[in-house]
Design a protein around this motif. Structure first.
Motif, PDB file in Angstrom:
ATOM      1  N   MET A   1       0.838  -1.173   0.000  1.00  0.00           N
ATOM      2  CA  MET A   1       0.000   0.000   0.000  1.00  0.00           C
ATOM      3  C   MET A   1       0.883   1.237   0.000  1.00  0.00           C
ATOM      4  SD  MET A   1      -1.389   0.460   3.899  1.00  0.00           S
ATOM      5  CE  MET A   1      -1.204  -1.243   4.310  1.00  0.00           C
ATOM      6  N   TYR A   2       0.310   2.343  -0.360  1.00  0.00           N
ATOM      7  CA  TYR A   2       1.023   3.618  -0.384  1.00  0.00           C
ATOM      8  C   TYR A   2       0.467   4.476   0.739  1.00  0.00           C
ATOM      9  CZ  TYR A   2       3.692   7.385  -2.499  1.00  0.00           C
ATOM     10  OH  TYR A   2       4.611   8.373  -2.739  1.00  0.00           O
ATOM     11  N   VAL A   3       1.337   5.032   1.568  1.00  0.00           N
ATOM     12  CA  VAL A   3       0.873   5.845   2.685  1.00  0.00           C
ATOM     13  C   VAL A   3       1.514   7.223   2.659  1.00  0.00           C
ATOM     14  CG1 VAL A   3       0.402   3.882   4.196  1.00  0.00           C
ATOM     15  CG2 VAL A   3       2.601   5.012   4.329  1.00  0.00           C
ATOM     16  N   ILE A   4       0.778   8.159   3.200  1.00  0.00           N
ATOM     17  CA  ILE A   4       1.271   9.513   3.432  1.00  0.00           C
ATOM     18  C   ILE A   4       1.113   9.761   4.924  1.00  0.00           C
ATOM     19  CG2 ILE A   4       0.931  11.965   2.963  1.00  0.00           C
ATOM     20  CD1 ILE A   4      -0.425  11.047   0.295  1.00  0.00           C
ATOM     21  N   VAL A   5       2.182  10.197   5.558  1.00  0.00           N
ATOM     22  CA  VAL A   5       2.155  10.472   6.987  1.00  0.00           C
ATOM     23  C   VAL A   5       2.514  11.937   7.191  1.00  0.00           C
ATOM     24  CG1 VAL A   5       3.159   9.925   9.243  1.00  0.00           C
ATOM     25  CG2 VAL A   5       2.852   8.107   7.554  1.00  0.00           C
ATOM     26  N   VAL A   6       1.650  12.648   7.882  1.00  0.00           N
ATOM     27  CA  VAL A   6       1.929  14.036   8.249  1.00  0.00           C
ATOM     28  C   VAL A   6       1.806  14.137   9.762  1.00  0.00           C
ATOM     29  CG1 VAL A   6       1.242  15.039   6.043  1.00  0.00           C
ATOM     30  CG2 VAL A   6      -0.453  14.756   7.825  1.00  0.00           C
ATOM     31  N   GLY A  35       5.322   6.900   0.895  1.00  0.00           N
ATOM     32  CA  GLY A  35       5.991   5.791   0.235  1.00  0.00           C
ATOM     33  C   GLY A  35       5.216   4.492   0.335  1.00  0.00           C
ATOM     34  N   GLU A  36       5.725   3.495  -0.375  1.00  0.00           N
ATOM     35  CA  GLU A  36       5.159   2.145  -0.355  1.00  0.00           C
ATOM     36  C   GLU A  36       5.568   1.462   0.943  1.00  0.00           C
ATOM     37  OE1 GLU A  36       3.243   0.342  -2.447  1.00  0.00           O
ATOM     38  OE2 GLU A  36       3.089   1.902  -3.980  1.00  0.00           O
ATOM     39  N   ARG A  69      -0.453   4.584  -7.712  1.00  0.00           N
ATOM     40  CA  ARG A  69      -1.129   5.026  -8.945  1.00  0.00           C
ATOM     41  C   ARG A  69      -2.477   5.687  -8.674  1.00  0.00           C
ATOM     42  NH1 ARG A  69      -2.842  -0.694 -11.703  1.00  0.00           N
ATOM     43  NH2 ARG A  69      -4.524  -1.157 -10.259  1.00  0.00           N
ATOM     44  N   TYR A  70      -3.041   5.466  -7.505  1.00  0.00           N
ATOM     45  CA  TYR A  70      -4.306   6.109  -7.146  1.00  0.00           C
ATOM     46  C   TYR A  70      -4.114   7.505  -6.565  1.00  0.00           C
ATOM     47  CZ  TYR A  70      -6.218   1.489  -7.862  1.00  0.00           C
ATOM     48  OH  TYR A  70      -6.566   0.293  -8.422  1.00  0.00           O
ATOM     49  N   LEU A  83      11.344  12.611  -5.169  1.00  0.00           N
ATOM     50  CA  LEU A  83      10.992  11.203  -5.025  1.00  0.00           C
ATOM     51  C   LEU A  83      11.308  10.374  -6.266  1.00  0.00           C
ATOM     52  CD1 LEU A  83       7.568  11.049  -3.182  1.00  0.00           C
ATOM     53  CD2 LEU A  83       9.813  10.437  -2.357  1.00  0.00           C
ATOM     54  N   GLU A  84      11.438  11.003  -7.415  1.00  0.00           N
ATOM     55  CA  GLU A  84      11.654  10.248  -8.632  1.00  0.00           C
ATOM     56  C   GLU A  84      12.854   9.316  -8.522  1.00  0.00           C
ATOM     57  OE1 GLU A  84      10.805  13.609  -8.793  1.00  0.00           O
ATOM     58  OE2 GLU A  84       8.774  13.028  -9.362  1.00  0.00           O
ATOM     59  N   GLN A  85      13.873   9.722  -7.799  1.00  0.00           N
ATOM     60  CA  GLN A  85      15.048   8.883  -7.667  1.00  0.00           C
ATOM     61  C   GLN A  85      14.730   7.586  -6.917  1.00  0.00           C
ATOM     62  OE1 GLN A  85      18.004  10.961  -5.430  1.00  0.00           O
ATOM     63  NE2 GLN A  85      16.627  11.424  -3.752  1.00  0.00           N
ATOM     64  N   PHE A  86      13.679   7.580  -6.090  1.00  0.00           N
ATOM     65  CA  PHE A  86      13.317   6.402  -5.327  1.00  0.00           C
ATOM     66  C   PHE A  86      12.270   5.550  -6.031  1.00  0.00           C
ATOM     67  CE2 PHE A  86      14.377   9.662  -2.112  1.00  0.00           C
ATOM     68  CZ  PHE A  86      15.502   9.047  -1.585  1.00  0.00           C
ATOM     69  N   LEU A  87      11.535   6.145  -6.952  1.00  0.00           N
ATOM     70  CA  LEU A  87      10.399   5.453  -7.538  1.00  0.00           C
ATOM     71  C   LEU A  87      10.712   4.753  -8.864  1.00  0.00           C
ATOM     72  CD1 LEU A  87       7.638   8.099  -6.779  1.00  0.00           C
ATOM     73  CD2 LEU A  87       8.199   6.047  -5.503  1.00  0.00           C
ATOM     74  N   ASP A  88      11.872   4.948  -9.394  1.00  0.00           N
ATOM     75  CA  ASP A  88      12.217   4.301 -10.678  1.00  0.00           C
ATOM     76  C   ASP A  88      12.445   2.820 -10.510  1.00  0.00           C
ATOM     77  OD1 ASP A  88      11.954   6.610 -12.078  1.00  0.00           O
ATOM     78  OD2 ASP A  88      14.086   7.113 -11.983  1.00  0.00           O
TER      79      ASP A  88
END
Length: 88
Positions: A1-6, A35-36, A69-70, A83-88
């Motif tokens: 799953m993808y999470v956002i933590v604030v 992140g995932e 993707r959602y 983040l692109e450097q981590f998501l490739d």
């Protein structure tokens, strides 16, 4: 799953929370990580945060998505982290 933590925690705990979240997620903004992560990792993350924060004055929000993707993310202004450097 993808999470956002604030989070919004007292100054005395900011560095601890930030350091702890870096174990699991990517820093994207002051007091924001994403992140995932697996369900087991998320439970471990929450358990660890509960040991650090003071529930009477701190707050942490965790947003879950089935997959990245959602997520539709729009940044206005300057990105704080790439983040692109981590998501490739």
């Amino acid at each position: 799953m993808y999470v956002i933590v604030v989070y919004d925690v007292e100054q005395a705990r900011v560095a601890k929370v930030c350091k702890y979240l870096r174990r699991y997620l990517h820093w994207v903004q002051n007091s924001a990580f994403e992140g995932e992560i697996t369900e087991a990792q998320l439970e471990k993350l929450k358990s660890g945060l509960k040991k650090i924060v003071d529930p009477d004055c701190d707050s942490i929000y965790i947003y879950r998505l089935p997959q990245e993707r959602y997520l539709h993310k729009e940044v206005i202004g300057q990105k704080k982290a790439n983040l692109e450097q981590f998501l490739d």
